[in-house]
Design an enzyme around this catalytic site. Structure first.
Site, PDB file in Angstrom:
ATOM      1  N   ARG B 250     -12.707   6.027 -12.095  1.00 51.91           N
ATOM      2  CA  ARG B 250     -11.332   6.034 -11.573  1.00 51.91           C
ATOM      3  C   ARG B 250     -10.757   4.656 -11.812  1.00 51.91           C
ATOM      4  O   ARG B 250     -11.332   3.663 -11.384  1.00 51.91           O
ATOM      5  CB  ARG B 250     -11.314   6.455 -10.098  1.00 51.91           C
ATOM      6  CG  ARG B 250     -11.645   5.399  -9.095  1.00 51.91           C
ATOM      7  CD  ARG B 250     -11.374   5.816  -7.648  1.00 51.91           C
ATOM      8  NE  ARG B 250     -12.491   5.462  -6.767  1.00 51.91           N
ATOM      9  CZ  ARG B 250     -12.716   4.249  -6.286  1.00 51.91           C
ATOM     10  NH1 ARG B 250     -11.939   3.243  -6.613  1.00 51.91           N
ATOM     11  NH2 ARG B 250     -13.749   4.033  -5.511  1.00 51.91           N
ATOM     12  N   HIS B 254      -9.724   3.845  -4.436  1.00 53.74           N
ATOM     13  CA  HIS B 254     -10.302   5.044  -3.811  1.00 53.74           C
ATOM     14  C   HIS B 254      -9.187   5.879  -3.188  1.00 53.74           C
ATOM     15  O   HIS B 254      -9.092   7.083  -3.402  1.00 53.74           O
ATOM     16  CB  HIS B 254     -11.318   4.626  -2.756  1.00 53.74           C
ATOM     17  CG  HIS B 254     -11.682   5.714  -1.798  1.00 53.74           C
ATOM     18  ND1 HIS B 254     -12.361   6.848  -2.182  1.00 53.74           N
ATOM     19  CD2 HIS B 254     -11.439   5.861  -0.469  1.00 53.74           C
ATOM     20  CE1 HIS B 254     -12.522   7.639  -1.123  1.00 53.74           C
ATOM     21  NE2 HIS B 254     -11.964   7.058  -0.086  1.00 53.74           N
ATOM     22  N   TYR B 263     -13.959  -5.277  -5.202  1.00 51.38           N
ATOM     23  CA  TYR B 263     -15.331  -4.897  -5.566  1.00 51.38           C
ATOM     24  C   TYR B 263     -15.519  -4.584  -7.046  1.00 51.38           C
ATOM     25  O   TYR B 263     -16.614  -4.216  -7.450  1.00 51.38           O
ATOM     26  CB  TYR B 263     -15.797  -3.710  -4.702  1.00 51.38           C
ATOM     27  CG  TYR B 263     -14.890  -2.483  -4.714  1.00 51.38           C
ATOM     28  CD1 TYR B 263     -15.007  -1.521  -5.703  1.00 51.38           C
ATOM     29  CD2 TYR B 263     -13.939  -2.305  -3.710  1.00 51.38           C
ATOM     30  CE1 TYR B 263     -14.190  -0.406  -5.704  1.00 51.38           C
ATOM     31  CE2 TYR B 263     -13.115  -1.186  -3.697  1.00 51.38           C
ATOM     32  CZ  TYR B 263     -13.237  -0.238  -4.697  1.00 51.38           C
ATOM     33  OH  TYR B 263     -12.438   0.869  -4.688  1.00 51.38           O
TER      34      TYR B 263
END
Lengths: 326, 361
Positions: B250, B254, B263
């Protein structure tokens, strides 16, 4: 009519349901050749085959989660969880999905399934075999929670539960699985859900109980009636959620006093809700605070202590005296 | 036995290169492209709508279009799809109207409505819990003798949950017609794949359950389509379940509440963007003489219009009806729910008059 125990009545109900509706199937651990650890499904695999009485892998989440898929896709699954203390690995499926699929799909999908779960204690079993955590399920909107107290109701309520298009948590009081026999009609009949039963009429107070505690409570009430001329109205709640407020309130409005007896712990037990609702709805008729008689607020103990944990006949008698003497 | 990693190579070899893939009609190749472009436009518009406060939190899927479209097009109308919150693309391809998907993200109960003939299950928000449902639905199809396969979508994080194991185990034991498609997009929110499992692949876990697992290039829509279609065919023919692991990514967050720069390194995102499924198939279609600038321009206009129409439908809906709170809890409402509904009606009526209704529990 046959004289049956409660567990035999459950077995009869399952047999009747499976004969009547080929969509009904049973799944669980040890329910096939073994007939279930309490023998509730004894003989059913022989009659209906391995596709309809299914020994599954040992996984409560799998039993309940696959039952969701089975139910939405045209079956009427009746999963068995061996003991209430073992349902927790499947709890997420119950509260996140089983209870909500109808709402979440705006009625497109229903989950017509009956989760059969032995509950309650005092059968001298090891830890986690004696749970009365009906509140977890009664607290969850979308579930119907049922607990019979006798063989006749067990058969009729179970058949009504299997007919229901809503998911039912069917709590079987294992202490009285074989404690007594009762005449149970042959063939198919139902006992309606959401309706409490007035076991006996009375005028001095209303006593509400279910499952194992109903019979024990009735023993105490009858003794007090014989000894003291007491007239108690006794109500078997039968469906714990949604519970029959109308019958309970009508009775308390008549008698003015109420006692709730249950084996679950007192803190946030169903008795707390019933007492609160009676207090709201019947305040002008109440002559005394609603008394709750429950187990202590500790985990179900090992069996050397369990008789002190659960409501004793003395505590039930004492609670009734308290309600009467206020 | 062919190891899962080798199967990946085989599957990838089947669809890469400059040769037009055999056995897939030109019209279907073009349709794959059109659908990927459509859901990318949908996805980007949803992020914009969320930023503008016109819908609630949204879970973007950009980068995963090949998985969404490959699965969506492989499904037969009678098959059952069990999606997660990141699978709007597959849901829409399987018949879920776009405006309903938008209404779901807009927090409206109308977004829960699934048309009668559409075999899409409500979105699962807990992780992996839909996998036993798929196993159960497939089991029911088998017991009823119905030609129907249940396909479940999930992410790499889901493979760590107990319900993943439970569902695979049940599906294997009862040999049900289910296809489990893992979109391994490398992250479960911020937690990378290497923290989900010590296995080399997710596909290999199928070996433990007694059925086939394959790992494919999830950026290649043809590979996804072929793998899932083959798995559906096998399941429908009584061959049992399959676990398909599609390697994908992706590009975005999220959800719109997440900041992936905390991250992930930008270089990593760029590496994956270089393998973009839409750019890849678009280039191939041009090589094969199936696509040109004019078709592209027309498609962009079409998808823009289609998404805008759905957004307009979402935003033209009647104001929310408070009575909806009490519907579909039980088949027949309880007296208590009806009382609570009436209490809410009274409260709202009193409020409209500038007053306060008496409180009822």
């Amino acid at each position: 009519m046959a004289q049956l125990t409660l567990v035999q009545a459950v077995n009869e109900a399952l047999r009747e349901a499976m004969r009547r509706d080929e969509r009904v199937m049973l799944l669980g651990e040890d329910i096939g050749a073994n007939g279930g650890v309490f023998r509730a499904t004894e003989g059913l695999m022989a009659e209906f085959g391995e596709d309809r009485v299914v020994d599954t892998p040992l996984a409560e989440s799998g039993i309940l989660g696959t039952a969701v898929g089975l139910a939405v896709n045209g079956m009427r699954p009746v999963p068995e969880i061996q003991f209430m203390g073992f349902i927790y690995p499947g709890f997420e499926q119950v509260v996140s999905h089983i209870a909500r699929i109808r709402m979440r799909s705006r009625g497109r999908f229903a989950v017509p399934m009956v989760v059969r779960v032995p509950f309650g204690g005092r059968i001298r079993a090891p830890e986690l075999h004696s749970e009365s955590t009906e509140t977890f399920f009664a607290h969850t909107p979308g579930l119907t929670v049922v607990a019979p107290s006798n063989p006749y109701d067990a058969k009729g309520l179970l058949l009504a539960s299997i007919e229901s298009n809503d998911p039912v948590i069917f709590l079987e009081p294992m202490r009285i699985y074989r404690a007594f026999r009762e005449e149970v009609p042959e063939g198919y009949y139902t006992v309606p859900l959401r309706e409490a039963r007035v076991v006996q009429e009375g005028t001095d107070l209303t006593v509400i109980a279910w499952g194992t505690m109903l019979r024990e409570t009735l023993d105490v009430v009858r003794k007090l009636e014989a000894e003291q001329g007491l007239s108690a109205e006794v109500i078997d709640l039968r469906t714990l959620s949604p519970w029959d407020e109308e019958t309970v309130f009508a009775s308390v409005n008549k008698t003015g006093r109420a006692v709730v007896v249950h084996e679950a712990v007192g803190h946030l037990g169903l008795g707390a809700e019933i007492a609160a609702r009676i207090s709201e709805a019947c305040i002008l008729q109440l002559e005394a605070p609603v008394v709750r008689i429950s187990s202590f607020d500790v985990p179900p103990p090992p069996f050397s202590l369990e008789d002190w944990h659960a409501p004793t006949p003395e505590r039930i008698a004492s609670g009734i005296a308290e309600a009467l003497s206020f | 036995m062919v190891k899962p990693a080798e199967r990946v190579v085989q599957a990838a070899a089947a669809s890469t290169g400059h040769e037009k893939p055999a056995g897939i009609p030109d019209a279907l190749l073009v349709e794959m492209y059109r659908q990927m472009v459509l859901i990318r436009r949908f996805d980007r518009r949803c992020i914009g709508l969320q930023r503008a406060g016109r819908i609630g939190t949204y879970a973007p899927m950009e980068g995963q279009e090949a998985c969404q479209v490959g699965v969506g097009l492989a499904l037969r109308p009678q098959d059952f799809l069990f999606p997660t919150y990141r699978d709007s693309g597959a849901m829409m391809l399987h018949g879920m109207p776009m405006d309903k998907v938008l209404l779901f993200w807009n927090g409206r109960v109308e977004g829960y409505e699934i048309p009668e003939a559409v075999n899409v299950f409500p979105v699962a928000v807990p992780i992996a819990t839909q996998l036993p449902h798929a196993a159960g639905a497939a089991w029911a199809a088998k017991l009823r003798g119905v030609d129907q396969v249940a396909v479940a979508l999930f992410g790499d994080g889901a493979s760590s949950e107990g319900d993943f194991h439970t569902a695979m185990n049940f599906a294997g034991v009862f040999h049900v017609p289910a296809v489990f498609v893992c979109q391994n997009n490398q992250y479960a929110i911020s937690v990378p794949y290497r923290r989900q499992t010590a296995s080399e692949t997710i596909a290999q876990k199928a070996e433990a359950y007694g059925f086939e697992g394959i790992r494919i290039d999830g950026c290649d829509v043809i590979a996804v389509y072929r793998a899932v279609q083959a798995a559906i065919e096998k399941a429908a023919a009584g061959g049992g379940p399959t676990l398909v692991e599609a390697l994908t990514y992706r590009y975005g967050a999220h959800t719109t509440s997440d900041d992936p720069t905390k991250y992930r390194k930008p270089e990593e995102v760029e590496e994956w963007r270089a393998r973009d499924p839409i750019a890849k198939l678009g280039g191939q279609l041009r090589e094969w003489g199936l696509w040109d600038d004019e078709a592209e321009e027309q498609l962009q206009q079409e998808v823009d219009s289609q998404v805008s129409t759905a957004i307009a439908a979402m935003e033209s809906i009647e104001p929310v009806n408070p009575d909806d709170l009490f519907l579909h809890i039980y088949e027949t409402p309880t007296p208590r729910l009806l009382k609570q509904r009436d209490a809410l009606r009274a409260e709202l009526a009193a409020k409209a008059q500038g007053g306060i209704a008496p409180w009822r529990s």
